[in-house]
Design a protein around this motif. Structure first.
Motif, PDB file in Angstrom:
ATOM      1  N   ASP A   1      64.274  80.925  44.821  1.00 41.08           N
ATOM      2  CA  ASP A   1      63.500  81.116  46.049  1.00 41.08           C
ATOM      3  C   ASP A   1      64.048  82.319  46.797  1.00 41.08           C
ATOM      4  N   SER A   2      63.414  82.651  47.908  1.00 43.41           N
ATOM      5  CA  SER A   2      63.782  83.870  48.632  1.00 43.41           C
ATOM      6  C   SER A   2      65.198  83.823  49.194  1.00 43.41           C
ATOM      7  N   ILE A   3      65.709  82.626  49.471  1.00 39.93           N
ATOM      8  CA  ILE A   3      67.072  82.519  50.015  1.00 39.93           C
ATOM      9  C   ILE A   3      68.085  83.075  49.027  1.00 39.93           C
ATOM     10  N   ASP A   4      67.836  82.881  47.720  1.00 38.46           N
ATOM     11  CA  ASP A   4      68.745  83.411  46.702  1.00 38.46           C
ATOM     12  C   ASP A   4      68.893  84.926  46.814  1.00 38.46           C
ATOM     13  N   ILE A   5      67.855  85.583  47.299  1.00 38.12           N
ATOM     14  CA  ILE A   5      67.894  87.037  47.464  1.00 38.12           C
ATOM     15  C   ILE A   5      68.447  87.403  48.835  1.00 38.12           C
ATOM     16  N   LEU A   6      67.887  86.799  49.863  1.00 39.18           N
ATOM     17  CA  LEU A   6      68.202  87.188  51.237  1.00 39.18           C
ATOM     18  C   LEU A   6      69.644  86.903  51.623  1.00 39.18           C
ATOM     19  N   GLU A   7      70.243  85.859  51.045  1.00 33.80           N
ATOM     20  CA  GLU A   7      71.616  85.524  51.417  1.00 33.80           C
ATOM     21  C   GLU A   7      72.604  86.618  51.010  1.00 33.80           C
ATOM     22  N   ASP A   8      72.236  87.413  49.982  1.00 31.24           N
ATOM     23  CA  ASP A   8      73.117  88.504  49.561  1.00 31.24           C
ATOM     24  C   ASP A   8      73.141  89.647  50.571  1.00 31.24           C
ATOM     25  N   PHE A   9      72.188  89.636  51.505  1.00 36.57           N
ATOM     26  CA  PHE A   9      72.102  90.712  52.492  1.00 36.57           C
ATOM     27  C   PHE A   9      72.264  90.189  53.922  1.00 36.57           C
ATOM     28  N   GLY A  10      72.747  88.940  54.045  1.00 33.70           N
ATOM     29  CA  GLY A  10      72.997  88.373  55.364  1.00 33.70           C
ATOM     30  C   GLY A  10      71.769  87.901  56.097  1.00 33.70           C
ATOM     31  N   ASP A  11      70.639  87.767  55.382  1.00 34.10           N
ATOM     32  CA  ASP A  11      69.396  87.346  56.032  1.00 34.10           C
ATOM     33  C   ASP A  11      69.113  85.854  55.870  1.00 34.10           C
ATOM     34  N   ALA A  12      69.883  85.162  55.046  1.00 35.66           N
ATOM     35  CA  ALA A  12      69.547  83.779  54.692  1.00 35.66           C
ATOM     36  C   ALA A  12      69.603  82.838  55.878  1.00 35.66           C
ATOM     37  N   GLN A  13      70.472  83.129  56.856  1.00 41.72           N
ATOM     38  CA  GLN A  13      70.612  82.221  57.991  1.00 41.72           C
ATOM     39  C   GLN A  13      69.302  82.083  58.742  1.00 41.72           C
ATOM     40  N   ARG A  14      68.591  83.224  58.871  1.00 41.61           N
ATOM     41  CA  ARG A  14      67.292  83.185  59.559  1.00 41.61           C
ATOM     42  C   ARG A  14      66.286  82.355  58.783  1.00 41.61           C
ATOM     43  N   VAL A  15      66.351  82.452  57.448  1.00 40.36           N
ATOM     44  CA  VAL A  15      65.433  81.668  56.616  1.00 40.36           C
ATOM     45  C   VAL A  15      65.720  80.191  56.780  1.00 40.36           C
ATOM     46  N   LYS A  16      67.019  79.830  56.805  1.00 38.15           N
ATOM     47  CA  LYS A  16      67.386  78.417  56.931  1.00 38.15           C
ATOM     48  C   LYS A  16      66.898  77.847  58.263  1.00 38.15           C
ATOM     49  N   LYS A  17      66.953  78.681  59.320  1.00 44.04           N
ATOM     50  CA  LYS A  17      66.425  78.227  60.608  1.00 44.04           C
ATOM     51  C   LYS A  17      64.939  77.966  60.511  1.00 44.04           C
ATOM     52  N   ASN A  18      64.243  78.849  59.803  1.00 51.44           N
ATOM     53  CA  ASN A  18      62.801  78.658  59.607  1.00 51.44           C
ATOM     54  C   ASN A  18      62.530  77.383  58.828  1.00 51.44           C
ATOM     55  N   ASP A  19      63.391  77.098  57.828  1.00 50.25           N
ATOM     56  CA  ASP A  19      63.230  75.884  57.029  1.00 50.25           C
ATOM     57  C   ASP A  19      63.351  74.641  57.905  1.00 50.25           C
ATOM     58  N   LYS A  20      64.261  74.690  58.902  1.00 52.58           N
ATOM     59  CA  LYS A  20      64.399  73.542  59.808  1.00 52.58           C
ATOM     60  C   LYS A  20      63.106  73.315  60.579  1.00 52.58           C
ATOM     61  N   VAL A  21      62.483  74.406  60.993  1.00 48.97           N
ATOM     62  CA  VAL A  21      61.199  74.301  61.703  1.00 48.97           C
ATOM     63  C   VAL A  21      60.156  73.675  60.792  1.00 48.97           C
ATOM     64  N   LEU A  22      60.130  74.125  59.511  1.00 49.94           N
ATOM     65  CA  LEU A  22      59.167  73.583  58.559  1.00 49.94           C
ATOM     66  C   LEU A  22      59.408  72.093  58.327  1.00 49.94           C
ATOM     67  N   SER A  23      60.694  71.716  58.247  1.00 46.61           N
ATOM     68  CA  SER A  23      61.014  70.302  58.060  1.00 46.61           C
ATOM     69  C   SER A  23      60.499  69.477  59.226  1.00 46.61           C
ATOM     70  N   SER A  24      60.636  70.057  60.430  1.00 48.51           N
ATOM     71  CA  SER A  24      60.153  69.369  61.623  1.00 48.51           C
ATOM     72  C   SER A  24      58.632  69.199  61.571  1.00 48.51           C
ATOM     73  N   VAL A  25      57.956  70.254  61.120  1.00 48.11           N
ATOM     74  CA  VAL A  25      56.499  70.183  60.995  1.00 48.11           C
ATOM     75  C   VAL A  25      56.108  69.113  59.991  1.00 48.11           C
ATOM     76  N   LYS A  26      56.863  69.068  58.858  1.00 53.70           N
ATOM     77  CA  LYS A  26      56.558  68.070  57.828  1.00 53.70           C
ATOM     78  C   LYS A  26      56.690  66.655  58.397  1.00 53.70           C
ATOM     79  N   LYS A  27      57.720  66.452  59.228  1.00 53.20           N
ATOM     80  CA  LYS A  27      57.913  65.113  59.798  1.00 53.20           C
ATOM     81  C   LYS A  27      56.731  64.734  60.682  1.00 53.20           C
ATOM     82  N   GLU A  28      56.262  65.725  61.440  1.00 48.62           N
ATOM     83  CA  GLU A  28      55.155  65.459  62.359  1.00 48.62           C
ATOM     84  C   GLU A  28      53.886  65.064  61.620  1.00 48.62           C
ATOM     85  N   ILE A  29      53.697  65.618  60.414  1.00 49.53           N
ATOM     86  CA  ILE A  29      52.461  65.309  59.685  1.00 49.53           C
ATOM     87  C   ILE A  29      52.692  64.280  58.582  1.00 49.53           C
TER      88      ILE A  29
END
Length: 417
Positions: free
Chosen positions: A305-333
């Motif tokens: 997935d994209s995290i495998d790429i982005l983490e090598d450039f220090g961008d993965a943390q932002r993706v993980k935050k987005n994943d938390k938002v998605l998890s929250s959305v999943k719970k709501e639905i």
């Protein structure tokens, strides 16, 4: 940089057999004449000193001068002198550059990409059409087979949005298959993409991608080549093209490549240039997996997935935050019955997400599609709908045939609109 010097660099690049190595030797020799106290002048020194160097001296050099002062073989010296005598070739090229509004970027210009400047013997001249190149930018190459399958398309449409969201420009070679998929996927979400050609800008290859190339320019991207404007595509040009793709980029993702593939040449250049190499695995019986699997065995990073790429450039943390938002959305639905699902996601919310009235009607008829507003595994779908796996598989197959859902390369299911 003054126009006169730029034209001389173009003239040097037009002479057959005169590549960056010879041209840089000549420029270094001229710089030594201007700065006799400088003992060893490297490329980085030339970039600084260049503004005060008068390249027109090269027209005064004889074959003997070139052999004695620069150490050129007699044959190369003869080619150089003969080529410099032919001013018509330069005049014709300059006329075409003006006619087609081409941007010429030399290795000494402020906007010459830094990552490309750092490779061994970078191209002296870049011909560009479209937006100006940035000296420093986040650029990611995506390359692969011309015979790419739907699997490659799914991989690319899964990876590209996150890369673009993190300000990466996508670089590829404009060929059919993976290259075209990467460029188009980037355009579809409003991202920037660079097409590196193995031909001159007057003969973009392949012909079938002319509309794609126009779209790249219209949407803020760039066509780039090191070949003069009227150069036609030839098989021998593509390794040079691949070297530039790798040189422009901080990382290189290989998606579907045979064991003997041009994409692996790009990967090899990227490896030699110290870039990050990423490879997407595939089915073990698929010939187009062989090249990627070979790279993974040799140490390329396996991409799921994209995290495998982005983490090598220090961008993965932002993706993980987005994943938390998605998890929250999943719970709501995440609801036990389709009736509750329909109540939870209102028409107003669906409209806000950019869904059409027709799509809303489909969602009301197929509540399972509401759950797939974000990618879901089979387990999650079974849990949220109460359907048995056999019934769920049949339902997903039916929706897939209708083009309403798709499966990502990681195995999750999501809406296709």
């Amino acid at each position: 940089m003054n126009t006169h010097n730029k034209n001389i660099l173009v003239h040097l690049s037009l002479i057959p057999g005169i590549g960056p190595a010879v041209a840089l030797k000549i420029i270094t020799c001229i710089a030594h004449s201007a700065y006799p106290d400088r003992m060893n002048i490297e490329l980085l020194d030339l970039i600084v000193l260049y503004k005060d160097v008068n390249l027109s001296i090269v027209y005064e050099y004889t074959i003997s001068d070139l052999m004695r002062k620069i150490g050129l073989p007699e044959k190369i010296a003869q080619q150089l002198v003969d080529g410099l005598v032919d001013k018509k070739k330069l005049d014709d090229e300059c006329a075409l550059i003006k006619q087609y509004s081409i941007d010429i970027v030399t290795i000494f210009d402020a906007n010459y990409p830094e990552s490309l400047q750092q490779i061994h013997l970078p191209p002296l001249i870049l011909y560009c059409k479209g937006s100006s190149l940035a000296k420093t930018a986040k650029r990611m190459a995506i390359v692969g087979s011309r015979k790419a399958s739907n699997y490659a398309q799914n991989v690319i449409t899964t990876l590209v949005p996150d890369l673009v969201a993190h300000d990466w420009t996508i670089v590829s070679g404009g060929a059919e298959g993976v290259d075209s998929m990467a460029h188009q996927a980037t355009l579809d979400i409003g991202g920037k993409t660079i097409v590196v050609l193995g031909s001159g800008l007057m003969h973009p290859y392949p012909e079938s991608n002319k509309e794609l190339f126009k779209s790249v320019i219209r949407n803020g991207g760039t066509l780039v080549t090191s070949f003069s404007l009227d150069t036609r595509p030839e098989r021998g040009h593509f390794p040079a093209r691949n070297r530039i793709i790798a040189g422009l980029s901080q990382g290189c993702i290989i998606v579907q490549a045979a064991e003997k593939s041009g994409a692996l040449i790009t990967a090899q250049f990227a490896l030699e240039q110290g870039r990050h190499i990423f490879a997407v695995p595939g089915p073990i019986f698929e010939p187009l997996s062989a090249g990627c699997h070979k790279l993974i065995k040799q140490g390329a990073k396996l991409v799921q997935d994209s995290i495998d790429i982005l983490e090598d450039f220090g961008d993965a943390q932002r993706v993980k935050k987005n994943d938390k938002v998605l998890s929250s959305v999943k719970k709501e639905i995440s609801l036990s019955t389709t009736k509750t699902i329909t109540k939870t996601i209102t028409k107003k919310e669906i409209k806000k997400a950019g869904t059409t009235e027709q799509d809303m009607s489909t969602l009301e008829l197929e509540p399972i599609l509401q759950i797939m507003a974000v990618p879901c595994t089979l387990d999650e779908l079974s849990d949220q709908t109460g359907l048995e796996f056999t019934e769920l598989h049949n339902k997903l197959f039916e929706l897939q045939l209708e083009g309403k859902v798709r499966q990502t390369f990681s195995g999750a299911w999501e809406r296709n609109f």
